[in-house]
Design an enzyme around this catalytic site. Structure first.
Site, mmCIF file in Angstrom:
data_model
loop_
_atom_site.group_PDB
_atom_site.id
_atom_site.type_symbol
_atom_site.label_atom_id
_atom_site.label_comp_id
_atom_site.label_asym_id
_atom_site.label_seq_id
_atom_site.Cartn_x
_atom_site.Cartn_y
_atom_site.Cartn_z
ATOM 1 N N TYR A 141 30.734 69.196 150.567
ATOM 2 C CA TYR A 141 30.016 68.073 151.170
ATOM 3 C C TYR A 141 28.725 67.863 150.394
ATOM 4 O O TYR A 141 28.024 68.819 150.062
ATOM 5 C CB TYR A 141 29.698 68.384 152.632
ATOM 6 C CG TYR A 141 28.891 67.314 153.330
ATOM 7 C CD1 TYR A 141 29.432 66.060 153.597
ATOM 8 C CD2 TYR A 141 27.573 67.562 153.739
ATOM 9 C CE1 TYR A 141 28.693 65.084 154.252
ATOM 10 C CE2 TYR A 141 26.834 66.587 154.395
ATOM 11 C CZ TYR A 141 27.391 65.354 154.642
ATOM 12 O OH TYR A 141 26.658 64.385 155.300
ATOM 13 N N ASP A 236 24.953 71.416 143.731
ATOM 14 C CA ASP A 236 24.366 70.982 145.000
ATOM 15 C C ASP A 236 24.000 72.239 145.777
ATOM 16 O O ASP A 236 24.836 72.863 146.416
ATOM 17 C CB ASP A 236 25.374 70.113 145.762
ATOM 18 C CG ASP A 236 24.815 69.638 147.094
ATOM 19 O OD1 ASP A 236 23.752 70.148 147.504
ATOM 20 O OD2 ASP A 236 25.447 68.769 147.715
ATOM 21 N N LYS A 264 17.206 70.983 153.001
ATOM 22 C CA LYS A 264 17.129 72.029 154.026
ATOM 23 C C LYS A 264 15.895 72.947 153.839
ATOM 24 O O LYS A 264 14.806 72.529 154.169
ATOM 25 C CB LYS A 264 18.452 72.787 154.095
ATOM 26 C CG LYS A 264 19.583 71.793 154.435
ATOM 27 C CD LYS A 264 20.899 72.374 154.852
ATOM 28 C CE LYS A 264 21.796 71.296 155.432
ATOM 29 N NZ LYS A 264 22.862 70.804 154.560
#
Ligand SMILES: *Cc1c(COP(=O)(O)O)cnc(C)c1O
Length: 425
Positions: A141, A236, A264
């Site tokens: 994702y 990522d 995050k």
């Protein structure tokens, strides 16, 4: 106040009652809990019930909720400024802190989410290579940008199909999708399309469809083929960055990406993302280069300073071994208790302070099609038993769990007591 009533009200004015789909409990059933407060390893619901939190806002809170040192910096910032839309020293300090400690990050641009970071990094990759195609992997994702909200299509390996309505075939025609863990398919695709691919994007530790640690050989193959065909390798590290080590998975594996995305943890719990890489690539970004990218609230001082405090603590306190041990203690404990209670169908995949409770399988799971179909409903049952006892896991069998330094041995033991209690009835 009561969560059920609030959810009913919320559904009247918000799609599905939530602002991000997984929060709705649609994967585990039941009504989502509404929380009003959080502290350390604990959440407090509108009903006044306390929960030990292993979802942790899906990853940003390496030091738990409202770590006192980080809170102090946040409060100090709020008293000084909320947003400038102009130059300030705070983002500079964070940029220097990262570039001094991660060699493949020579320049960095801050944005407001992981999604934005990936979207912008792909733009740089296309500009740098003059190519249009992007390769991603099923089960990874990268945020909700149109181009990467795709899964593999039927038929020819590499073809994609949209994973959401509202994303037409013309938008994803340049997105190629492969399964993880398959060097042969990778090699075949590069032979066919390598010279047209701008960027290979991968979560070096796939953690958004269960936790699917990859073989180092596979990750190396991604690096080698990218180099051979002039494709930019994008790691990522929105989840894994500063989580599995300060330098993320690139640091753990020694595999150096061309571009890297963070999110995050980098904002310490505030909305911050970043994309970064070698100088020559990042200097393509406006105003030094022709790749446009901007943001009204980018490098917001609160996120910058919370991020810097978080990363400073991560670097100086080096909590990673302790976190890893705590994670093993927790998951070994839960799996043992389940087994003692006659449910030996569980095991845990862990990597640092990430964990995934999964249905037992004969072999390690590295691709999404290896996840047993029964896992979703098995997890839903376990989730609700633990929830009842005040243990809050991420509300989906495909989301991973997180630990923070606030999860002391004492709190882990308390969690295991609650697990025993949960499985009694
Ligand atoms: C969370 C996540 C994103 C998206 O970040 P947002 O801040 O939710 O937009 C992208 N990539 C990975 C690997 C993620 O875990």
């Amino acid at each position: 106040m009561n969560s059920e009533l609030l959810f009913e009200r919320s559904k009247q004015v918000v799609p599905g009652g939530v602002h991000s789909p997984v929060r709705s409990f649609s994967s585990v059933g039941g009504t989502p809990i509404f929380f009003t407060e959080a502290n350390g390893a604990y959440l407090k619901s509108v009903e006044g019930k306390e929960y030990i939190d292993y979802c942790l806002s899906f990853g940003p809170l390496l030091f738990g909720h409202r770590n006192p040192e980080i809170q102090e910096v946040v409060e100090d910032t709020v008293r000084k400024a909320w947003s400038f839309g102009a130059c300030e020293p705070y983002s500079l300090e964070l940029a220097e802190y990262i570039t001094e400690r991660i060699p493949w990050v020579e320049k960095i641009r801050f944005v407001n989410s992981g999604t934005e970071a990936v979207m912008s990094a792909l733009r740089v990759a296309r500009a740098a290579t003059g190519r249009n195609k992007i390769l991603k992997f099923d089960g990874c994702y990268h945020g909700h940008l149109d181009q990467l909200l795709v899964k593999s299509g039927s038929g020819l390996a590499g073809l994609s199909s949209s994973d959401s309505k509202g994303i037409g075939p013309e938008i994803i025609q340049n997105t190629l999708v492969l399964p993880l863990d398959d060097e042969t398919k990778l090699e075949e695709l590069f032979q066919r399309e390598g010279s047209k691919i701008a960027c290979l994007a991968i979560e070096p530790l796939p953690a958004n469809y269960g936790l699917l640690p990859q073989r180092i050989e596979f990750l190396k193959k991604c690096r080698d083929l990218s180099t051979k065909y002039g494709v930019l390798l994008l790691f990522d590290e929105v989840i894994s960055g500063f989580r599995v080590s300060f330098q993320g998975m690139a640091g753990v594996t020694g595999i150096v990406p061309d571009l890297v995305c963070y999110g995050k943890i980098i904002g310490g719990g505030f909305p911050v993302g970043a994309y970064a890489g070698k100088k020559d690539l990042m200097d393509l970004v406006a105003p030094s280069g022709p790749v446009y990218q901007a943001g009204t609230l980018s490098a917001n001082p609160i996120g910058m300073r919370a991020g810097l405090k978080t990363l400073t603590k991560a670097w100086t306190e080096d909590p990673y071994t302790k976190l890893e041990n705590a994670t093993k203690q927790l998951t070994d404990g839960i799996v043992n208790i389940l087994s003692e209670k006659g449910d030996s169908n569980w095991e845990a995949v862990t990597f640092g302070s990430l964990f995934w409770l999964k249905s037992k399988t004969e072999n390690p799971i590295r691709t999404i099609n290896q996840i047993p179909e029964s896992h979703k409903s098995n997890f839903a049952k376990l989730f609700h038993k633990l929830l009842n006892q005040g243990v809050y896991l991420a509300p989906s069998g495909y989301e991973v769990g997180f630990l923070s330094t606030a999860h002391s041995v004492d709190i882990i033991n308390r969690t295991l007591e609650k697990t025993k209690q949960a499985l009694k009835d």
